[in-house]
Motif scaffolding. Structure first.
Motif, short mmCIF file in Angstrom:
data_model
loop_
_atom_site.label_atom_id
_atom_site.label_comp_id
_atom_site.label_asym_id
_atom_site.label_seq_id
_atom_site.Cartn_x
_atom_site.Cartn_y
_atom_site.Cartn_z
N THR A 46 4.71 -1.34 8.60
CA THR A 46 3.84 -0.19 8.45
C THR A 46 4.61 1.10 8.68
N GLY A 47 3.93 2.21 8.47
CA GLY A 47 4.55 3.50 8.71
C GLY A 47 5.52 3.92 7.63
N LEU A 48 5.40 3.35 6.42
CA LEU A 48 6.29 3.68 5.32
C LEU A 48 5.79 4.92 4.59
N ALA A 49 6.68 5.58 3.88
CA ALA A 49 6.32 6.77 3.13
C ALA A 49 5.76 6.38 1.76
N ILE A 92 -4.71 9.36 19.43
CA ILE A 92 -5.41 9.30 18.15
C ILE A 92 -6.26 8.03 18.14
N ARG A 93 -7.55 8.18 17.91
CA ARG A 93 -8.46 7.03 17.90
C ARG A 93 -9.02 6.83 16.49
N ASN A 94 -9.08 5.58 16.07
CA ASN A 94 -9.72 5.22 14.81
C ASN A 94 -11.19 4.95 15.08
N THR A 95 -12.05 5.87 14.70
CA THR A 95 -13.49 5.73 14.95
C THR A 95 -14.23 5.16 13.74
N GLY A 96 -13.46 4.76 12.71
CA GLY A 96 -14.08 4.19 11.53
C GLY A 96 -14.11 2.67 11.57
N SER A 97 -14.50 2.08 10.46
CA SER A 97 -14.62 0.61 10.37
C SER A 97 -13.45 -0.03 9.63
N SER A 98 -12.53 0.78 9.09
CA SER A 98 -11.37 0.25 8.37
C SER A 98 -10.09 0.64 9.10
N ALA A 99 -9.07 -0.21 8.96
CA ALA A 99 -7.79 0.07 9.60
C ALA A 99 -7.12 1.28 8.94
N ILE A 100 -6.44 2.06 9.73
CA ILE A 100 -5.60 3.15 9.23
C ILE A 100 -4.18 2.62 9.16
N ASN A 101 -3.58 2.70 7.99
CA ASN A 101 -2.22 2.21 7.80
C ASN A 101 -1.34 3.37 7.31
N GLY A 102 -0.69 3.99 8.25
CA GLY A 102 0.12 5.17 7.96
C GLY A 102 -0.72 6.42 8.06
N THR A 148 0.86 -1.18 0.00
CA THR A 148 0.00 0.00 0.00
C THR A 148 0.90 1.23 0.00
N SER A 149 0.31 2.39 0.18
CA SER A 149 1.12 3.61 0.23
C SER A 149 1.96 3.70 1.49
N SER A 150 1.61 2.92 2.52
CA SER A 150 2.33 3.05 3.80
C SER A 150 2.72 1.73 4.42
N SER A 151 2.48 0.60 3.73
CA SER A 151 2.78 -0.69 4.34
C SER A 151 3.18 -1.71 3.30
N VAL A 152 3.89 -2.72 3.79
CA VAL A 152 4.35 -3.83 2.95
C VAL A 152 4.22 -5.11 3.77
N LYS A 153 3.74 -6.17 3.15
CA LYS A 153 3.73 -7.47 3.82
C LYS A 153 4.80 -8.35 3.18
N LEU A 154 5.66 -8.93 4.03
CA LEU A 154 6.75 -9.79 3.57
C LEU A 154 6.56 -11.20 4.12
#
Length: 543
Positions: free
Chosen positions: A399-402, A460-470, A355-361
């Motif tokens: 996570t947390g990638l640019a 910072i709280r995620n009040t939505g239904s989807s994960a925030i990644n970055g 994604t724009s901010s994460s990679v799975k290896l």
């Protein structure tokens, strides 16, 4: 641990410069050493009975106040620690830990393949803290435990008393320290003994540094190690490296027996230099503390939960020069007297999601005769490496990638003895452009305030239904506040406008989850709260 009292903060720096003249007085001579039966000192180094260097990488655990939290020993081991410093009481100030309890602690340390540093906490701040006990009383406590401690020299180090002198006449520390060491040796203890510095452990007046050789020479076995506690006094790299190198140059054994990173009203400790210098010099360090602090900013794990590491905990365990990357298990626990064979290299990582901010290896498992205990993911840039994360399995989400940035990653394997494999092959991946929209809530609190400055916390709280990644959090200060230090992210400020991008360990926020940032800042005569926050461009509700 307790922070020192300093009426003039730069007095320590002036005294440190004067005390630099005393370094030549630290003689290179060492006393003849008795036959060792366990962990000992050799040529100024802490070694095991087989002569292998042992570099402590671990944490402090407040056992005497939380005797039911025995799972903590297994938890810190699972995160990579090779040592735990256990808080005990001799009964002078808190409830005395019995012989049966201490025997149980030692057994649990051994079951979890940890070296156990046992310390009496009642001595903290003697001479300034009216409730504190003496080193002599602590020595009597250890003598009362002799039947429990004898035979454990391979596994146990005795730290006579925690921070056994305050800021009142710290020169009085030397003679009682010598007397306590001699008392234990006369009683027949062959263990390595640890002694803490005065000035609430921080030695900012240099008494331990100037008198270390005298104290060391008073131990007929030579199996004595000094412990410096580094908090807000050590807020510059020069102060830290000067102190540590003075002991190393004199071949006097030393470790950082406690240290903190989050700032307090006395200053902002330079934990990055502490850890980097300790790794470079191969000196031990033991972070304060696992959990249960009255000031939770120093909790490595929230509520003793290893799955809820604080930003401080993530820094200690998974950051640069941290425990996961540098700890090696004591060879006394390895079968056959010392496993020195590293695992094979893991398979080259493959990428399963970007994604724009994460990679799975994911990568192929390494092989090792005694079993692989974990994997360390590193970022490779030119000829340098930086740690990213550690995991027990053969996959990781980074996570947390640019956005729109190229990264190169590789993996190492670790075994139970702390041996590290050759590096895997590398994989290069470029994150996508764009960001993740957010539905969010923000809570902003001022947690401490003093003339000209303050400490704050942002949840910072995620009040939505989807994960925030970055994420990128933005706000404007309404007055003249200016960020001086922030943990949990990377801050930039232009005028009153502040922008914070996530760190690798705060980037992912699950639905209904939260992350916490902490910071210190300067201020004018007033300190009003920001009126609005945005996360990835979306306005957050204030909670």
């Amino acid at each position: 641990m307790r922070s020192p009292t300093r009426s003039a903060p730069r007095l320590a720096a002036v005294l440190a410069a004067l005390l630099g003249l005393l370094v030549p007085l630290l003689s290179f001579a060492t006393p003849a050493q008795a036959a060792a039966t366990g962990i000992r000192i050799q040529n100024g180094r802490l070694v095991e009975a087989n002569g292998n260097d042992f570099v402590m990488r671990g944490v402090n655990h407040a056992h005497t106040w939380y005797p039911g939290e025995t799972q903590s020993l297994a938890d810190v081991k699972a995160l990579g620690a090779n040592t735990v410093r256990v808080v005990l009481s001799d009964g002078h100030r808190w409830t005395k830990n019995s012989a049966e309890d201490v025997a149980s602690v030692i057994a649990q340390c051994k079951a979890n393949r940890l070296i156990c540093v046992l310390e009496v906490h009642d001595t903290t701040g003697y001479g300034e803290e009216a409730a504190a006990g003496t080193l002599d009383h602590a020595a009597d406590y250890w003598i009362g435990l002799k039947d429990v401690l004898t035979g454990q020299e391979n596994y146990v180090i005795i730290n006579i008393g925690n921070e056994p002198w305050g800021n009142t006449d710290p020169a009085g520390w030397t003679d009682p320290t010598i007397a306590a060491v001699k008392k234990l040796r006369t009683a027949g203890f062959a263990h390595t003994i640890m002694v803490d510095a005065p000035n609430w452990g921080q030695d900012w007046q240099g008494v331990m540094r100037a008198n270390a050789q005298t104290v060391y020479n008073a131990d007929p076995t030579g199996n004595l190690i000094f412990s410096i506690h580094m908090y807000s006094v050590y807020d510059t790299a020069q102060e830290i490296t000067d102190y540590l190198n003075a002991f190393v140059s004199a071949k006097l054994p030393l470790l950082v027996g406690e240290f903190g990173g989050p700032p307090d009203q006395y200053g902002d400790p330079d934990e990055d230099t502490m850890m980097a210098a300790a790794q470079q010099l191969q000196l031990g360090y033991l972070a304060w503390s696992w959990s249960g602090n009255t000031d939770p900013v120093l909790d490595l794990a929230i509520d003793f939960d290893p799955t809820r590491l604080s930003s401080w905990g993530r820094r200690i365990f998974n950051g640069a020069n941290g425990i996961a990357a540098t700890s090696k298990e004591a060879t006394v626990y390895a079968s056959g007297g010392g496993d020195t064979t590293p695992p094979t290299a893991p398979g080259t990582p493959t990428v399963s999601e970007v994604t724009s901010s994460s990679v799975k290896l994911a990568w192929g498992a390494a092989n090792d005769g005694t079993g692989v205990t974990g994997y360390d993911v590193v970022r490779v840039s030119g000829g340098t490496e930086s740690p990213v994360t550690s995991t027990a399995g053969t996959s990781a989400a980074l996570t947390g990638l640019a956005p729109a940035t190229s990264y190169t990653f590789a993996v190492y394997a670790r075994d139970a003895a702390g041996n590290r494999s050759p590096r895997s092959g590398t994989v290069t991946v470029t994150t996508s452009s764009g960001g993740t929209s957010a539905t969010c809530g923000v809570a902003y609190h001022v947690t401490n305030e003093w003339p000209g400055g303050f400490q704050g916390e942002i949840v910072i709280r995620n009040t939505g239904s989807s994960a925030i990644n970055g994420w990128t959090l933005r706000w404007a200060f309404p007055d003249s506040q200016r960020i001086s230090n922030l943990w949990g992210g990377t801050a930039t400020q232009s005028g009153t406008d502040v922008s914070v991008t996530s760190a690798s360990y705060t980037a992912a926020i699950a639905p209904a989850g939260s992350v916490t940032l902490g910071f210190t800042a300067t201020k004018g005569s007033t300190n009003p709260n920001p009126a609005a926050f945005t996360l990835n461009g979306s306005t957050c509700s204030l909670t």
